[in-house]
Design a protein around this motif. Structure first.
Motif, PDB file in Angstrom:
ATOM      1  N   UNK A   1     -20.919 -56.988  22.044  1.00 32.31           N
ATOM      2  CA  UNK A   1     -19.475 -57.047  22.266  1.00 32.31           C
ATOM      3  C   UNK A   1     -19.036 -58.500  22.378  1.00 32.31           C
ATOM      4  N   UNK A   2     -17.987 -58.825  21.655  1.00 31.14           N
ATOM      5  CA  UNK A   2     -17.443 -60.183  21.727  1.00 31.14           C
ATOM      6  C   UNK A   2     -15.927 -60.102  21.720  1.00 31.14           C
ATOM      7  N   UNK A   3     -15.323 -60.926  22.548  1.00 22.65           N
ATOM      8  CA  UNK A   3     -13.864 -61.041  22.546  1.00 22.65           C
ATOM      9  C   UNK A   3     -13.526 -62.469  22.142  1.00 22.65           C
ATOM     10  N   UNK A   4     -12.674 -62.592  21.150  1.00 24.84           N
ATOM     11  CA  UNK A   4     -12.263 -63.912  20.682  1.00 24.84           C
ATOM     12  C   UNK A   4     -10.739 -63.967  20.665  1.00 24.84           C
ATOM     13  N   UNK A   5     -10.220 -65.062  21.185  1.00 23.46           N
ATOM     14  CA  UNK A   5      -8.768 -65.234  21.255  1.00 23.46           C
ATOM     15  C   UNK A   5      -8.357 -66.352  20.307  1.00 23.46           C
ATOM     16  N   UNK A  76      -9.727 -55.445  29.746  1.00 26.13           N
ATOM     17  CA  UNK A  76     -11.067 -55.987  30.014  1.00 26.13           C
ATOM     18  C   UNK A  76     -11.997 -54.930  30.605  1.00 26.13           C
ATOM     19  N   UNK A  77     -11.430 -53.994  31.342  1.00 25.14           N
ATOM     20  CA  UNK A  77     -12.251 -52.954  31.976  1.00 25.14           C
ATOM     21  C   UNK A  77     -12.797 -51.956  30.957  1.00 25.14           C
ATOM     22  N   UNK A  78     -12.285 -51.981  29.737  1.00 25.59           N
ATOM     23  CA  UNK A  78     -12.682 -51.000  28.723  1.00 25.59           C
ATOM     24  C   UNK A  78     -13.591 -51.611  27.649  1.00 25.59           C
ATOM     25  N   UNK A 102     -11.499 -62.024  30.038  1.00 24.90           N
ATOM     26  CA  UNK A 102     -12.204 -61.399  28.913  1.00 24.90           C
ATOM     27  C   UNK A 102     -13.532 -62.085  28.590  1.00 24.90           C
ATOM     28  N   UNK A 103     -13.805 -63.208  29.293  1.00 23.36           N
ATOM     29  CA  UNK A 103     -14.981 -64.019  28.957  1.00 23.36           C
ATOM     30  C   UNK A 103     -14.982 -64.291  27.449  1.00 23.36           C
ATOM     31  N   UNK A 104     -13.826 -64.734  26.991  1.00 25.10           N
ATOM     32  CA  UNK A 104     -13.583 -64.846  25.556  1.00 25.10           C
ATOM     33  C   UNK A 104     -13.852 -66.245  25.018  1.00 25.10           C
TER      34      UNK A 104
END
Length: 302
Positions: A1-5, A76-78, A102-104
């Motif tokens: 899983x990765x979150x990028x902004x 973020x919780x999902x 998001x630790x993005x």
């Protein structure tokens, strides 16, 4: 899983980076599914992340204009391993807390300010572009990507030294032509200036933009003549807000005109703008009259 902004007003650069990061994910997961919701709401996104992908594979969720979604941080919780998330905004600021929540990974695609762009351009082009080109590009670039594209064009056409004339030939930018026209007017190249004005208008150029630029340059020349005694080129550059390397050019142009003529030209410019706006069919006549009279040093009321 990765979150990028991804955020910023340099849309071209943002899209380029977005494509690059998406390609990385595709290389890692060739069967990657893509989900781009229309007008996403928080409940819809929560449901999507809770339900997983249709074929139980890896899924990329791209959320455009995420800054318009109230409570987006609750997403973020999902987060889960089945989804990678790209949060995308074309605004030049986003809440700083989102990165931590998001630790993005953050991709800042803001277009630098003109003074910052000028430094970038000087570094990128080094001695391959004239100071006029650097100044123009620092005020007109809409994306940092344009720098790479321009350098590629220079390489294709084997251009070793880029000046305004060559730049106009490369990009066909009417605004670049404005710089050339104004220089010709102030350097008293009357025939060339008149011809360039006609070509500019034939190509769909608008006089207000040209007159604004001309007014700005007249103001600089007037300020230069007032400041000249006892000032170094560095001092003059700081006063006028120009590159020290082109002070000589301003000195040369200022030497072509008496202070009284420059002041009168500045006074007449609003009249010229009004006349050309009210009498569209006589724009060329009024411009030619102004150019010839400025060169002769005998400006007559319009």
């Amino acid at each position: 899983m990765a979150v990028k902004i991804f955020f910023g007003n340099d849309i071209k650069q943002l899209r380029k980076i977005l494509e690059r990061e998406e390609e990385k994910l595709v290389q890692q997961s060739p069967e990657l599914e893509l989900y781009v919701p229309d007008n996403p709401s928080l409940p819809v996104l929560m449901d999507k992340l809770s339900s997983g992908s249709l074929f139980a594979g890896k899924e990329l969720v791209k959320i455009y204009d995420f800054d318009k979604i109230a409570g987006i941080e609750k997403l973020a919780a999902y987060l889960n391993d089945a989804h990678d998330i790209f949060l995308i905004s074309y605004k030049d600021k986003i809440p700083a807390k989102l990165s931590k929540i998001f630790q993005a990974e953050i991709f800042d695609c803001k277009l630098p300010e003109s003074y910052q762009l000028e430094k970038i351009l000087q570094k990128e082009f080094s001695a391959q572009a004239t100071p006029e080109v650097i100044r123009y590009l620092s005020q007109s670039l809409s994306s940092l990507v344009d720098i790479d594209e321009l350098k590629e064009e220079m390489q294709k056409k084997n251009i070793q030294q880029l000046d305004m004339q060559k730049l106009y030939g490369l990009v066909g930018d009417l605004q670049a032509q404005v710089f050339l026209i104004v220089d010709d007017i102030l350097e008293k190249k009357t025939k060339t200036a008149i011809m360039q004005v006609n070509q500019y208008l034939d190509a769909g150029g608008k006089l207000p933009g040209l007159l604004i630029n001309l007014g700005s340059q007249l103001n600089k020349l007037s300020g230069l003549k007032e400041a000249l005694p006892g000032k170094s080129d560095q001092d003059l550059a700081a006063i006028l807000g120009i590159n020290p390397k082109i002070v000589w050019k301003y000195k040369k142009m200022a030497g072509n005109h008496k202070q009284q003529v420059l002041s009168e030209a500045q006074r007449l410019l609003p009249q010229l703008e009004l006349k050309t706006r009210m009498h569209q069919n006589m724009q060329r006549y009024f411009m030619e009259k102004f150019i010839l009279e400025l060169a002769s040093g005998e400006l007559i009321s319009l």
